[in-house]
Structure formats: C-alpha cells, structure tokens
Design a protein around this motif. Structure first.
Motif, PDB file in Angstrom:
ATOM      1  N   HIS A  62       0.840  -1.201   0.000  1.00  0.00           N
ATOM      2  CA  HIS A  62       0.000   0.000   0.000  1.00  0.00           C
ATOM      3  C   HIS A  62       0.874   1.249   0.000  1.00  0.00           C
ATOM      4  CE1 HIS A  62      -4.019   1.838   1.272  1.00  0.00           C
ATOM      5  NE2 HIS A  62      -3.189   2.871   1.302  1.00  0.00           N
TER       6      HIS A  62
ATOM      7  N   HIS B 263       1.174   5.406  -2.111  1.00  0.00           N
ATOM      8  CA  HIS B 263       0.501   6.384  -2.979  1.00  0.00           C
ATOM      9  C   HIS B 263       1.532   7.052  -3.874  1.00  0.00           C
ATOM     10  CE1 HIS B 263      -3.314   6.006  -0.764  1.00  0.00           C
ATOM     11  NE2 HIS B 263      -2.553   5.860   0.306  1.00  0.00           N
TER      12      HIS B 263
ATOM     13  N   GLU C 102      -8.381   2.625  -1.939  1.00  0.00           N
ATOM     14  CA  GLU C 102      -8.851   2.303  -0.631  1.00  0.00           C
ATOM     15  C   GLU C 102     -10.211   2.895  -0.365  1.00  0.00           C
ATOM     16  OE1 GLU C 102      -5.368   4.931   1.034  1.00  0.00           O
ATOM     17  OE2 GLU C 102      -6.682   4.433   2.696  1.00  0.00           O
TER      18      GLU C 102
ATOM     19  N   HIS D 172      -5.961  -2.363   5.715  1.00  0.00           N
ATOM     20  CA  HIS D 172      -4.662  -1.709   5.546  1.00  0.00           C
ATOM     21  C   HIS D 172      -4.404  -0.808   6.754  1.00  0.00           C
ATOM     22  CE1 HIS D 172      -3.541   2.457   4.538  1.00  0.00           C
ATOM     23  NE2 HIS D 172      -4.812   2.695   4.399  1.00  0.00           N
TER      24      HIS D 172
ATOM     25  N   ASP E 164       2.275   2.826   3.261  1.00  0.00           N
ATOM     26  CA  ASP E 164       1.313   3.924   3.195  1.00  0.00           C
ATOM     27  C   ASP E 164       2.031   5.227   2.831  1.00  0.00           C
ATOM     28  OD1 ASP E 164      -1.241   4.946   3.069  1.00  0.00           O
ATOM     29  OD2 ASP E 164      -1.475   5.216   5.231  1.00  0.00           O
TER      30      ASP E 164
HETATM   31 NI    NI Z   1      -3.497   4.931   1.982  1.00  0.00          NI
END
Ligand code: NI
Length: 275
Positions: free
Chosen positions: A21, A23, A109, A170, A220
């Motif tokens: 996970h 971005h 998500e 997550h 994350d």
């Molecule tokens: Ni996220």
C-alpha cells in the motif's frame, strides 16, 4: 552514528518484500518517482501496489503501473472523498478497472474514517457499501481504510460479504480481538511503519499474532515513515524496516517474513511480482 544513518536492512537468499500500500501518484514523489521505484527494487522491495483515492489518482495509478512492471494499481474513492463519489464517478472507476486488467489488482482504498470526518459518516457508509459491491462485480480484492470505525466496518463487511477475492485491512489499528474477527471474514492484515514506533504496543502485539498466511506489510507512503525516518517522506524501500521489526516481534528472520508476506501478496493480488 545518528539514527537516520541506520542502514537499510539487507535481505538475502533471493527473498523480497512487497509494499502492499503506497501512494506513488502523490506530489511528494513528483520529481523522483523513477528513482524511488528503482531504490526499492534494488534493495529487494520488488513489488509496490499504488493505491487510488479518487478518480484522478486511480487513473494516475494505472499509468504508473503501465510504466513499471514492479508496480500494480488499484482504483477507489477514499472515505475522505466519499461526498464526491457520485454514481457517475463510481461507474467511471469500474470502467477504468475493467479497461486495465493487467495493471489493476485490487479495489480501494475504501472504508470509514471517523477521525477526520471530511465526509459525513452516513455518506461514508453508503459509498463504502456501493464500492464493496462494485469490487465484487469486478472480482477484485478490497483494500479497507478504517480509522476509529472498527465496529461499523466489520458490520458492513459482514453484511456485504462474503468476499471471495479477499481483502486487506490496511494500516491496521485494532487489537488482537478485532484482528481475529477480520481474519474470520477472509481478510489479510497489513502492518505499516507505525509498528516501529516506541509506543505502538497494541500494533506490535497484533504483528506478533497474525497467522503467517494473513500477514502483509506496507508503507502507506508518503505518510507514516518508520523509524529511523519518522516524520520524513515515506517511500517503498522503507518497507524493509517495517518487515525487519515484524520479524523481530515474531522471533523469526527478515527473510521468513519476506517470503510469507510476498506469497500472500501474490496470492491475494493475483500477480506474480518478480523476486
Ligand atoms: Ni493509503
């Protein structure tokens, strides 16, 4: 030696780690995305799942995956943006996913965030349900964001389930009891860099508890960098610090955590990341 110089954990025996996970489309990586991905791959983080949070970021995630074999993508509307998730937006996300079968490995998500409440909770719940249904139609595993909404998340997952393609909680933030309930719903649990923080006792207990076949690790990024980079930009290579801490907590080797979590990621996402 300053803490920030703590060397990147070395992974051997051909093992590798998957950042489940991140971005990558965010501006934080705007100037050095290729270097960020190369640094991860060079150190053994051979797969990265970049996560969509709205229509634009989902399209951007697909584009990044198209250009990088080690990166796969997801589409979805984050609970922060639930108020903008009209039926038209959701149907475009469905089209994006269907149009990129090689790149898309999950839906999310999605979920509930009762801390920030950028969208009213009632709207978050309704959009969450719609997206769970869409994910099932698309045959994709779901990636769930849950902040201080454990019971509502679980209730919705149970009523909208079962999820044959599985899913991920997550950045897991519950206790062992909640972890058990989530696992019973055929979900995996993804541990973020927070597990390296000194006061993260509950998450450390969970990281030690999760059965081998349910464990994933994530950054994350660009958020939540692990120690020794806490407070700075997070990036996929730092998954190794998280995996190392998880290995310590489970009294096993980094390579073992790497193998089981990579196997889980490949099974769940249906993609053979190249180790
Ligand atoms: Ni996220």
């Amino acid at each position: 030696m300053s803490k920030a110089r703590q060397p990147i954990p070395f992974i051997c025996d051909g093992a590798c780690v998957i950042d489940s996970h991140c971005h990558l489309d965010m501006n934080d990586y705007g100037t050095d995305l290729d270097a960020v991905i190369a640094r991860a791959v060079d150190h053994g983080v051979k797969g990265i799942v970049t996560i969509g949070i709205d229509e634009d970021s989902s399209a951007a995630a697909i584009e990044i995956a198209r250009n990088h074999r080690s990166v796969r993508a997801t589409v979805g509307v984050h609970p922060h943006d639930a108020a903008q998730a009209s039926d038209a937006v959701l149907s475009r996300l469905g089209e994006l996913a269907a149009g990129a079968p090689d790149e898309i490995v999950g839906y999310g998500e999605i979920g509930l965030d009762y801390v920030k409440q950028y969208a009213p909770p009632g709207i978050q719940r309704s959009v969450f349900r719609k997206q769970l249904q869409l994910a099932k139609t698309l045959g994709l595993p779901v990636i769930i964001h849950d902040r201080e909404a454990h019971q509502d998340c679980l209730d919705i997952i149970k009523t909208e389930g079962p999820f044959e393609n599985g899913g991920i909680m997550h950045c897991f933030s519950g206790d062992i009891g909640f972890a058990r309930k989530v696992i019973d719903c055929n979900f995996h649990i993804s541990i973020p860099g927070i597990v390296t923080y000194s006061k993260a006792d509950q998450m450390q207990d969970v990281a030690a508890f999760i059965p081998d076949e349910r464990l994933l690790v994530e950054t994350d990024g660009p958020f939540l960098a692990p120690v020794p980079f806490r407070g700075r930009r997070n990036e996929p290579v730092y998954t190794l610090y998280t995996a190392q801490k998880v290995a310590e907590l489970r009294q096993t080797s980094l390579e073992h955590v790497a193998r089981i979590s990579t196997q889980n990621a490949c099974n769940l996402f249906g993609y053979r990341f190249c180790c």
